[in-house]
Design a protein around this motif. Structure first.
Motif, short mmCIF file in Angstrom:
data_model
loop_
_atom_site.label_atom_id
_atom_site.label_comp_id
_atom_site.label_asym_id
_atom_site.label_seq_id
_atom_site.Cartn_x
_atom_site.Cartn_y
_atom_site.Cartn_z
N ASP A 137 0.85 -1.19 0.00
CA ASP A 137 0.00 0.00 0.00
C ASP A 137 0.89 1.25 0.00
O ASP A 137 1.91 1.28 0.66
CB ASP A 137 -0.91 0.00 1.23
N VAL A 138 0.45 2.27 -0.76
CA VAL A 138 1.16 3.55 -0.83
C VAL A 138 0.17 4.63 -0.43
O VAL A 138 -0.89 4.77 -1.04
CB VAL A 138 1.71 3.82 -2.25
N THR A 139 0.51 5.40 0.60
CA THR A 139 -0.38 6.43 1.12
C THR A 139 0.37 7.75 1.21
O THR A 139 1.57 7.76 1.49
CB THR A 139 -0.88 6.05 2.54
N VAL A 140 -0.35 8.87 0.99
CA VAL A 140 0.23 10.20 1.15
C VAL A 140 -0.39 10.84 2.37
O VAL A 140 -1.61 10.83 2.55
CB VAL A 140 -0.01 11.08 -0.09
N ARG A 141 0.47 11.40 3.23
CA ARG A 141 0.01 12.13 4.41
C ARG A 141 0.57 13.55 4.30
O ARG A 141 1.77 13.73 4.07
CB ARG A 141 0.53 11.45 5.67
N ARG A 142 -0.29 14.54 4.47
CA ARG A 142 0.15 15.94 4.39
C ARG A 142 -0.10 16.62 5.72
O ARG A 142 -1.18 16.54 6.28
CB ARG A 142 -0.62 16.66 3.28
N ARG A 143 0.92 17.34 6.17
CA ARG A 143 0.83 18.07 7.44
C ARG A 143 1.25 19.50 7.22
O ARG A 143 2.16 19.77 6.44
CB ARG A 143 1.72 17.42 8.49
N GLY A 144 0.65 20.42 7.93
CA GLY A 144 1.05 21.83 7.90
C GLY A 144 1.03 22.42 6.51
O GLY A 144 0.03 22.35 5.80
N LEU A 145 2.15 23.00 6.12
CA LEU A 145 2.24 23.68 4.83
C LEU A 145 2.51 22.74 3.66
O LEU A 145 2.60 23.20 2.53
CB LEU A 145 3.36 24.73 4.89
N GLN A 146 2.64 21.46 3.92
CA GLN A 146 2.94 20.52 2.84
C GLN A 146 1.87 20.56 1.75
O GLN A 146 2.19 20.53 0.57
CB GLN A 146 3.07 19.10 3.38
N ALA A 147 0.61 20.63 2.13
CA ALA A 147 -0.47 20.64 1.14
C ALA A 147 -0.40 21.89 0.26
O ALA A 147 -0.65 21.83 -0.94
CB ALA A 147 -1.83 20.57 1.82
N LEU A 148 -0.02 23.01 0.85
CA LEU A 148 0.10 24.26 0.10
C LEU A 148 1.17 24.17 -0.98
O LEU A 148 1.02 24.70 -2.07
CB LEU A 148 0.40 25.42 1.06
N PHE A 149 2.25 23.44 -0.69
CA PHE A 149 3.37 23.34 -1.62
C PHE A 149 3.34 22.08 -2.47
O PHE A 149 4.26 21.83 -3.24
CB PHE A 149 4.70 23.40 -0.85
N GLY A 150 2.32 21.24 -2.32
CA GLY A 150 2.22 20.02 -3.11
C GLY A 150 3.12 18.90 -2.61
O GLY A 150 3.31 17.91 -3.30
N ALA A 151 3.67 19.08 -1.44
CA ALA A 151 4.56 18.07 -0.87
C ALA A 151 3.76 17.17 0.07
O ALA A 151 2.57 17.39 0.30
CB ALA A 151 5.71 18.73 -0.12
N GLY A 152 4.41 16.18 0.62
CA GLY A 152 3.76 15.30 1.58
C GLY A 152 4.70 14.19 1.98
O GLY A 152 5.78 14.02 1.41
N ASP A 153 4.26 13.42 2.96
CA ASP A 153 5.00 12.24 3.38
C ASP A 153 4.37 11.04 2.68
O ASP A 153 3.16 10.86 2.73
CB ASP A 153 4.91 12.05 4.90
N VAL A 154 5.18 10.25 2.01
CA VAL A 154 4.70 9.05 1.32
C VAL A 154 4.99 7.86 2.23
O VAL A 154 6.14 7.63 2.60
CB VAL A 154 5.36 8.88 -0.06
N LEU A 155 3.95 7.13 2.59
CA LEU A 155 4.09 5.98 3.48
C LEU A 155 3.96 4.70 2.66
O LEU A 155 2.99 4.53 1.93
CB LEU A 155 3.00 6.00 4.56
N LEU A 156 4.95 3.83 2.78
CA LEU A 156 4.95 2.55 2.08
C LEU A 156 4.68 1.46 3.11
O LEU A 156 5.50 1.19 3.97
CB LEU A 156 6.30 2.30 1.41
N SER A 157 3.51 0.84 3.03
CA SER A 157 3.16 -0.24 3.95
C SER A 157 3.74 -1.55 3.44
O SER A 157 3.46 -1.96 2.31
CB SER A 157 1.64 -0.36 4.08
#
Length: 157
Positions: A100-120
């Motif tokens: 599974d591949v999931t994207v988690r966005r915190r704080g300003l990450q969503a504004l800049f199109g960034a995020g944390d990618v979690l690989l299960s």
């Protein structure tokens, strides 16, 4: 592509917004140093101002920039490679283990199109790619790679 041939799909670093504060500190130090030079009639004043400015620039600009440059992600057709730190710590995750591949966005990450990618991977904790630029695009690319391997993943918008 012949079976067993691994290709590099993409290489990237964490999002560049991590360099905003070091650049602002650099500008502030240069400005303050220029303002304070030759302001006091003491022979060592200019040396003291330049020494303090150099120490601040090294600690708050050069070190964070080198730390950012030392981190990176490499995506291949077979695995994900995460480089971290000055010592060259390297962590590899085989795509065959990812389910599974999931994207988690915190704080300003969503504004800049960034995020944390979690690989299960089915282990205790997910492998986290921190502050990936264009995180939804990376998620889509990894999901396509998993789909090409026959691993079922949820639909990515």
């Amino acid at each position: 592509m012949p079976a067993g041939e691994e290709r590099i799909i993409a290489r990237m670093r964490p999002h560049g917004r991590a360099l905003v504060v070091p650049v602002l500190v650099l500008w502030l130090c240069v400005g303050l140093a220029m303002l304070l030079l030759d302001r006091v009639d003491w022979p060592f004043w200019n040396i003291a101002v330049l020494t303090v400015a150099a120490i601040v620039v090294v600690l708050l600009t050069v070190v964070p920039t080198l730390a950012w440059l030392s981190r990176g992600f490499t995506f291949t057709t077979e695995r994900v490679i995460i480089r971290t730190g000055f010592g060259g710590t390297r962590r590899e995750t085989m795509l065959a283990r990812v389910h599974d591949v999931t994207v988690r966005r915190r704080g300003l990450q969503a504004l800049f199109g960034a995020g944390d990618v979690l690989l299960s991977t089915g282990g205790d904790r997910a492998v986290i790619l921190s502050d990936v630029p264009a995180a939804p695009l990376v998620q889509r690319m990894l999901s396509e790679q998993l789909g090409a391997r026959g691993i079922v993943t949820p639909d990515v918008p």
